[in-house]
Design a protein around this motif. Structure first.
Motif, PDB file in Angstrom:
ATOM      1  N   ILE A  31       0.860  -1.179   0.000  1.00 48.22           N
ATOM      2  CA  ILE A  31       0.000   0.000   0.000  1.00 48.22           C
ATOM      3  C   ILE A  31       0.899   1.232   0.000  1.00 48.22           C
ATOM      4  O   ILE A  31       1.819   1.338   0.814  1.00 48.22           O
ATOM      5  CB  ILE A  31      -0.922  -0.015   1.236  1.00 48.22           C
ATOM      6  N   VAL A  74      -8.546  -2.969   0.452  1.00 48.58           N
ATOM      7  CA  VAL A  74      -7.383  -3.820   0.722  1.00 48.58           C
ATOM      8  C   VAL A  74      -7.821  -5.028   1.544  1.00 48.58           C
ATOM      9  O   VAL A  74      -8.902  -5.035   2.136  1.00 48.58           O
ATOM     10  CB  VAL A  74      -6.269  -3.058   1.477  1.00 48.58           C
ATOM     11  N   SER A  82       2.153  -4.919   4.156  1.00 52.88           N
ATOM     12  CA  SER A  82       2.573  -3.527   3.998  1.00 52.88           C
ATOM     13  C   SER A  82       3.107  -2.973   5.312  1.00 52.88           C
ATOM     14  O   SER A  82       4.120  -2.261   5.330  1.00 52.88           O
ATOM     15  CB  SER A  82       1.404  -2.666   3.517  1.00 52.88           C
TER      16      SER A  82
END
Length: 142
Positions: A31, A74, A82
């Motif tokens: 991300i 997500v 991430s």
């Protein structure tokens, strides 16, 4: 004598290329920092709500987390991977949390303002019930 400036020029160019290649860039698989910052903001709000409300069941807290992940598009595994990458590169994480602190401090200052206290209480209740309703609608009509 003319060879010295050419060698110096190429040496400087080589050093600049090496310096530029050593810059840490966020991979495309994680991300990106701006999106991660807004995700972390919502994530910590849910986390605070879960700790603040004593009668909230673990199931409800999990629904809130799922809602945050769905809102940002997500998955939990992408968020976790991430977060692992960002913890290995603390300069990015420090910038994000610095921005989050400024954002939260600003919102706390607004809520502590006596003229806006009633509005803040109304807004909090409205958002809390709206969020509950949205989550109920998502999981009951899928």
């Amino acid at each position: 004598m003319k060879r010295l400036p050419i060698k110096l020029f190429f040496t400087i160019c080589l050093q600049l290329m090496l310096f530029a290649s050593c810059q840490i860039k966020t991979p495309k698989e994680i991300i990106q920092p701006d999106k991660m910052e807004t995700l972390l903001y919502d994530y910590h709000i849910v986390q605070a709500m879960g700790y603040d409300v004593s009668n909230m069941h673990e199931f409800h807290v999990k629904l809130y987390y799922d809602f945050v992940f769905k809102k940002h598009g997500v998955t939990k595994s992408l968020f976790d991977s991430s977060l692992v990458w960002y913890t290995r590169h603390p300069e990015y994480l420090a910038d994000m949390y610095s921005n989050l602190k400024e954002r939260l401090d600003y919102e706390v200052a607004i809520m502590q303002d006596e003229r806006n206290m009633e509005k803040a209480y109304f807004y909090y209740n409205k958002c809390f019930y709206l969020l509950n309703y949205v989550i109920w609608m998502l999981y009951n009509f899928q």
